[in-house]
Every structure is written in C-alpha cells, then in structure tokens.
Design an enzyme around this catalytic site. Sequence first.
Site, PDB file in Angstrom:
ATOM      1  N   LYS B  76       0.864  -1.179   0.000  1.00 28.73           N
ATOM      2  CA  LYS B  76       0.000   0.000   0.000  1.00 28.73           C
ATOM      3  C   LYS B  76       0.901   1.230   0.000  1.00 28.73           C
ATOM      4  O   LYS B  76       1.905   1.256   0.727  1.00 28.73           O
ATOM      5  CB  LYS B  76      -0.896  -0.040   1.241  1.00 28.73           C
ATOM      6  CG  LYS B  76      -1.929   1.071   1.305  1.00 28.73           C
ATOM      7  CD  LYS B  76      -2.852   0.890   2.512  1.00 28.73           C
ATOM      8  CE  LYS B  76      -3.951   1.933   2.557  1.00 28.73           C
ATOM      9  NZ  LYS B  76      -4.896   1.714   3.680  1.00 28.73           N
ATOM     10  N   SER B 151      -9.828   1.734   2.584  1.00 28.42           N
ATOM     11  CA  SER B 151      -8.924   2.522   1.773  1.00 28.42           C
ATOM     12  C   SER B 151      -7.856   1.675   1.069  1.00 28.42           C
ATOM     13  O   SER B 151      -7.223   2.168   0.141  1.00 28.42           O
ATOM     14  CB  SER B 151      -8.228   3.571   2.639  1.00 28.42           C
ATOM     15  OG  SER B 151      -7.393   2.948   3.602  1.00 28.42           O
ATOM     16  N   SER B 175     -10.283  -0.641   6.687  1.00 28.99           N
ATOM     17  CA  SER B 175      -9.611  -0.459   5.393  1.00 28.99           C
ATOM     18  C   SER B 175      -8.866  -1.679   4.847  1.00 28.99           C
ATOM     19  O   SER B 175      -8.412  -1.648   3.711  1.00 28.99           O
ATOM     20  CB  SER B 175      -8.643   0.716   5.469  1.00 28.99           C
ATOM     21  OG  SER B 175      -9.354   1.922   5.435  1.00 28.99           O
TER      22      SER B 175
END
Lengths: 95, 486
Positions: B76, B151, B175
């Site tokens: 990420k 997210s 997330s």
Amino acid sequence: MSIDKQDVQKIAHLARLALTEADAEQYQQSLSSVLSLVEQMQSVDTDGIDPLSNPLEMTQRLREDLVTEENRRDDFLANAPQTEAGLFLVPKVID
Amino acid sequence: MFDQSISTLAAQLRNKDISSVELTRYFLDRITKLDPQLNSYITLSEEVALKQAANADTQIQNGAASLLTGIPIAHKDLFCTAGTLTTCGSKMLNNFIPPYESTVTSRLQDAGAVMLGKTNMDEFAMGSSNENSHYGAVKNPWNQDTVPGGSSGGSAAAVAAGLAIAATGTDTGGSIRQPASFCGITGLKPTYGRVSRFGMIAYASSLDQAGPMAKSAEDCAHLMQAMAGFDDKDSTSSETANDDYLSNLNTPLTGLKIGLPKEYFGEGLDTGVADVIMTAVKEFEKLGAEVKEISLPNLNLSIPSYYVIAPSEASSNLSRFDGVRFGHRCEAPKDLLDMYMRSRAEGFGQEVQKRIMVGTYALSEGYYDAYYLKAQKIRRLIKNDFTNALKQVDVIMGPVAPTTAFGLGSKTNDPVAMYLEDIYTLSVNLAGIPAMSIPAGFSNQMPVGLQIMGNYFAEAKLLNVAHQYQQNTDWHRQTPAMAKGA
C-alpha cells in the site's frame, strides 16, 4: 447541529486551510452533516466511565536518553521544496 | 501461476522450476497488460523488483531461502519505502521519496519478498471506496463499474486480479477488511500494536494497524510471520510475545464457540449478504463449531465515536504537512501563513480537508469535553461490549459490510451514507481487537466477505478458523474473469 460559513472559515483558519467562498459553502453543509451524525453521542450516559485513549491501555514506554540517529541532513533536505546552505528555506518571518 | 499459493510457488522456486526473476517479470507483465483496466498501482517499482528477485535467486541457490524468498508482493502506498515514491494517495506527497524504510516493508524485504510496486488507496487512508485518491479511482476486478472498497482498495484489487501474490494493507476503521470483502480476498487486521506502525504515514494513531491481504488465510499467516512483532521504533508497539501463525492452522474446530451478534443482522443488512453469511456459519457448524447469539449493544455508537476520534487524531497528525520540509508547497507565498494555508488547501483533497476540519473543531477550545472526551468514553463502552462477549465465545462472526461492492460514484454525493457503510468494522478498531475478512460466497455475482473477530492477540486463532473453512470450501479460489484475460 449546524454551523455557519463564518464558523467554517474560523475552523479552516485554525487548520491552516485556505478556503474560497464556494469551498466554505460546500464544507458548511458537509461539516454540518458529520457534526449531526456525531451528535448522537450526547444522548448516551457516560457518567463514571473513564475515557479510553489506547485500546491496550499501555503507558508510554521510555528509553535511555542516548543519541541513536546519525546525521542525515542531506537525505532529509532532499525532499524539501526549498533549501539554502543546508537549511530549510521559508518566506521571511521577521522584518 | 498468478493464482498459486505462496507455499506452492516457494516449492517451485526451490525446485528451480522457475526463478524469482522469471516470476517477477511474469507479474510485471501482467500488471502492464491488465492494470490499465483497474488502476490498482500508483507506482511500479520494476528496477527494485528485479534486483530483489535476483538477490532472492542467489539466496535460493545458496539454500538460504525463507518461504517468502522471491515471492512478488505489493505495498500500500502508505508505507515509506526508501528511494521509492510514496504518495499516500495524495497530491501533497506527489514527489515524496522517503529517506527511510517502514518496519513492515523492511521485515518483508528481509524475509526475501520482492516489491512489485505501490498500490493505490484513498488519500491518507480516508475513505471506503478508493474514490478519494488523487491518482484516480480503482475499479473492482469483479465488475469494473463498482468500487473495490477502501482505503486499501488498490491492494485488494491487485491481489484479486492476480497482479501480486499478496499485498500489505492498513486498517483504521475497516480499510483491510472491507476491500477484502468487496474483492473476494482474505485480509487480516491484527490487534492494535501487533504490527509496527513505524514508517506508516499516520492517519489516526490510536486506531491504525497494518496487516496482510492475500488469497488465503495460509498466505496471510506467511506474511504475518515476517511482519508481526515488537519494534522499539514504534512507541505503542506491543511487547507481548509473537505467536507462531502457522503451527495452529490445522487445529480442528470441534467445540469452537462462535458468537453471532444480533446487532450485525438487523436493519440495513442486504438479504443476499445475510444469506451468504448464514450459509458460512452453517459450514462452521458442520466442522464442529457451536453457535450462540450474543449482543454488542453499543454497536451504533461506533460511528459517531469513530468520526470524532479518527478526525481529531488526523487533524493533529496531518499538521506536519506544512510545505516546509517535504510535500507540496504553493507558488510564490507572500508570507509564512499564506504558505501554510495555500500549500495545505492545494495539497489535500476534499475528504481529507473535511476530516481535518471536523477534528480541528472537535479539539478546539470549549468543545474538547463534548466531543473528543465523550467519544473516548464511548470507546470504552464499545471495548467492554467485546470483552464481555469474548468471555462467552471464542470468536465472533458477522458480515464485513452491509452490501457487496457498490457502484462507482453512487455514494460520493452523500458522505454520511458512505460512513454508515463502515458500521460492522469500526468498532473492532475502537476496541483494538483483531479481525479478518474471508471470501464466503457471492451475492449478485459479487463477492461477500465473512468477518471473524477474536480476542486481543488471537491472530493465530483467527487464521486457524479461517484456514479450516478454506480447507472445506473454495470461495477463496474464485478468480474474476478479467484476471484470466492475459
């Protein structure tokens, strides 16, 4: 709970965000709806309940007061928008 | 090859059926061919990947390989990676090359994993749809008109589409779990403090936690072996000894006590999702588990409590972006204040600005007790709900999200509706307990995730429960059609 445009500009100033009039109008609505959502909390009786700030209720771990980092000035300055003579450069603060 | 497990690929690497350089090139090619449909990567780190793969091949040659040696994964874009652009999904950091490495990425690198690139995400991890990225929305590989969740939407989409074997994610309010659910993959949010936050760009420091996202619980366990454990660079890292996440995977589930919170099955839950969850629960009964109804009475309060605590901590954390030391600076500032105000207004997107302002308001003079302190008191009520429930049962199960992946753009005009989507995930972060999402079936051709929540530091238990289910079902082996297009 709703706030007016002046409140939004005041909050934006505290948060150091430059808002246009149009931005302020839009944030007035969206901030008001979030604040209405969180308003639900006020109906809950929390007398005698201790606030929980760390889910594991840990206390801050301390370490020896020793220098552990090496000097990497150039590495850190490399990401700065403006530098001069090994320093971060900002607009003039004092006349 | 893109849908193989880590242990299968590790065996192939050791047998010299394939080299890590070949495997890495194969994934880089897949990303180049397929990712234009999804936008799951912000940065492809081809040069780093091929160098790491070559090193991995040497280690394998020397018999010094771990199970992750030579396995291509993605990170990420919130983990600082030394020398590789790290944007956090924001314009603010569109030129930020970290001078240091996060503990998570450094531990995975030390274990031999190869970094393919950095995945797309909601800006500063604020969002549930991945539509708040400065680098464009990510599409769900199962239906490109829908969102991948957020997210960690880029990580979830990349793993689901076979554009990485596994990926890292972070979970502040859901997330990891919600995008895992929407994209049909397995994701674990560990106990708060189990995985180091050092080098993770902070959103809400008392809630943020990094975890693995992969095809299966077994693959997540392999990542956890490397990622988890005490780190003295993170002041809230737990000193509790690390578990072996692999050794209990095969423990039978006979006598496992599962709690179903009645609040997770009430109004708002899509019936298709509810059916999938109940079918999964029946499967656990077949495996010897006992099911019991429980109650988490303060569930509804998790939304207001979270939307005070997270923005408050964000307003403080994001004050570091001032245009001085790193990040975006506006053109021709007339003085210091002007520079702060315009740099931040230009660098942050709308959702980030909104959350900063909510937090600034909640922490401002005269409001602190009514908002932040009140939210923290409610946070304790939510934690107490879980500790009481987990005295009666071993794990808690329920849906991850009320629906399957929703349409792109369908909730962007009503942010409060978007916030309500997180009803089943937020309370876990407030309490700090670990939880997983595992693929449990489909509703209207879209994946549905089952959430499994456990007690503090019970990650090994959760992985065991998930693995046993995956040994008896094949929902985690389903692949979207677009992934086969290459």
